[in-house]
Design a protein around this motif. Structure first.
Motif, PDB file in Angstrom:
ATOM      1  N   GLU A  11       0.833  -1.205   0.000  1.00  0.00           N
ATOM      2  CA  GLU A  11       0.000   0.000   0.000  1.00  0.00           C
ATOM      3  C   GLU A  11       0.868   1.256   0.000  1.00  0.00           C
ATOM      4  OE1 GLU A  11      -3.146   2.696  -0.043  1.00  0.00           O
ATOM      5  OE2 GLU A  11      -2.941   0.646  -0.757  1.00  0.00           O
ATOM      6  N   LYS A  12       1.965   1.242   0.741  1.00  0.00           N
ATOM      7  CA  LYS A  12       2.884   2.387   0.733  1.00  0.00           C
ATOM      8  C   LYS A  12       3.474   2.584  -0.665  1.00  0.00           C
ATOM      9  CE  LYS A  12       5.585   3.173   4.279  1.00  0.00           C
ATOM     10  NZ  LYS A  12       6.550   2.980   5.374  1.00  0.00           N
ATOM     11  N   ARG A  14       2.022   1.684  -3.482  1.00  0.00           N
ATOM     12  CA  ARG A  14       0.931   2.182  -4.322  1.00  0.00           C
ATOM     13  C   ARG A  14       0.773   3.683  -4.147  1.00  0.00           C
ATOM     14  NH1 ARG A  14      -4.129   3.867  -4.342  1.00  0.00           N
ATOM     15  NH2 ARG A  14      -4.186   3.888  -2.086  1.00  0.00           N
ATOM     16  N   GLN A  15       0.810   4.134  -2.907  1.00  0.00           N
ATOM     17  CA  GLN A  15       0.676   5.571  -2.641  1.00  0.00           C
ATOM     18  C   GLN A  15       1.847   6.362  -3.229  1.00  0.00           C
ATOM     19  OE1 GLN A  15       0.059   5.883   1.605  1.00  0.00           O
ATOM     20  NE2 GLN A  15      -1.951   4.932   1.490  1.00  0.00           N
ATOM     21  N   ILE A  18       1.293   6.683  -6.939  1.00  0.00           N
ATOM     22  CA  ILE A  18       0.300   7.716  -7.245  1.00  0.00           C
ATOM     23  C   ILE A  18       0.922   9.106  -7.098  1.00  0.00           C
ATOM     24  CG2 ILE A  18      -1.852   8.784  -6.454  1.00  0.00           C
ATOM     25  CD1 ILE A  18      -2.784   5.914  -5.740  1.00  0.00           C
ATOM     26  N   ARG A  19       1.685   9.310  -6.034  1.00  0.00           N
ATOM     27  CA  ARG A  19       2.344  10.612  -5.837  1.00  0.00           C
ATOM     28  C   ARG A  19       3.306  10.904  -6.984  1.00  0.00           C
ATOM     29  NH1 ARG A  19       2.580   8.773  -0.541  1.00  0.00           N
ATOM     30  NH2 ARG A  19       4.777   8.190  -0.776  1.00  0.00           N
ATOM     31  N   SER A 156       1.323  -2.776  -7.447  1.00  0.00           N
ATOM     32  CA  SER A 156       0.916  -1.406  -7.111  1.00  0.00           C
ATOM     33  C   SER A 156       0.263  -0.728  -8.300  1.00  0.00           C
ATOM     34  CB  SER A 156       2.108  -0.590  -6.592  1.00  0.00           C
ATOM     35  OG  SER A 156       3.013  -0.256  -7.623  1.00  0.00           O
ATOM     36  N   SER A 165      -7.336   0.381  -3.067  1.00  0.00           N
ATOM     37  CA  SER A 165      -6.223   0.364  -2.121  1.00  0.00           C
ATOM     38  C   SER A 165      -6.347  -0.888  -1.269  1.00  0.00           C
ATOM     39  CB  SER A 165      -6.244   1.622  -1.246  1.00  0.00           C
ATOM     40  OG  SER A 165      -7.407   1.636  -0.454  1.00  0.00           O
TER      41      SER A 165
END
Length: 175
Positions: A11-12, A14-15, A18-19, A156, A165
């Motif tokens: 999840e980290k 994936r974030q 996205i960033r 991701s 998510s």
């Protein structure tokens, strides 16, 4: 035995992906896209090669998968076209080949008797199962060669593509 992915770390990632997509330097994002596409392309090519060895066109094989894998184990030709992202005329041709080879049947069922549905036959199911069994060793050998990071990057991006998510199993909040 399949690897276990740390959900929190995924999840980290994936974030972070996205960033990265919204920054000037999108390298992290495109690194994930590259890995996801590489993995999918490689596995799909393995499946296509196995389909060819089984003497079925890879797209006809995909049509069988879509039909048999659908909720009701049957689809209208227009739904086959939609699932394969091809024209209805081309889907109709694929279905005709599947029917001619004994892998599928057409039938009129439901309330609207004008509606033709396509269902996979036992012969078609045996073909699908045989191809899946044959390709499994190829896929296993390939995925064993991948690093944990490659797998996480690909996952991701797939999570991003489907707009989801990962949540903790102990709460409803995203990780």
């Amino acid at each position: 035995m399949p690897d276990t992915i740390d959900a929190h770390r995924l999840e980290k990632r994936r974030q972070a992906t996205i960033r990265s997509r919204s920054r000037k330097d999108k390298h992290v994002y495109f690194q994930g896209v590259a890995n996801a596409r590489y993995l999918l392309r490689k596995v799909f090519r393995m499946v296509e090669e196995r389909a060819k060895r089984a003497h079925i066109d890879p797209l006809a094989h995909q049509a069988l998968i879509q039909i048999y894998g659908s909720m009701g184990k049957s689809l209208r030709v227009k739904d086959v076209a939609d699932r394969l992202d091809i024209s209805q005329a081309f889907a109709s041709s694929l279905v005709r080949v599947l029917v001619d080879n004994g892998y599928a049947i057409r039938s009129r069922e439901g309330e609207d008797k004008r509606e033709t549905r396509v269902t996979v036959t036992e012969t078609g199911i045996a073909l699908l199962t045989g191809i899946d069994t044959a390709v499994q060793a190829d896929v296993d050998a390939f995925t064993e060669s991948l690093s944990e990071e490659d797998k996480e990057q690909a996952l991701s991006i797939l999570l991003f593509y489907v707009g989801t998510s990962i949540e903790s199993s102990t709460s409803d909040a995203p990780l």
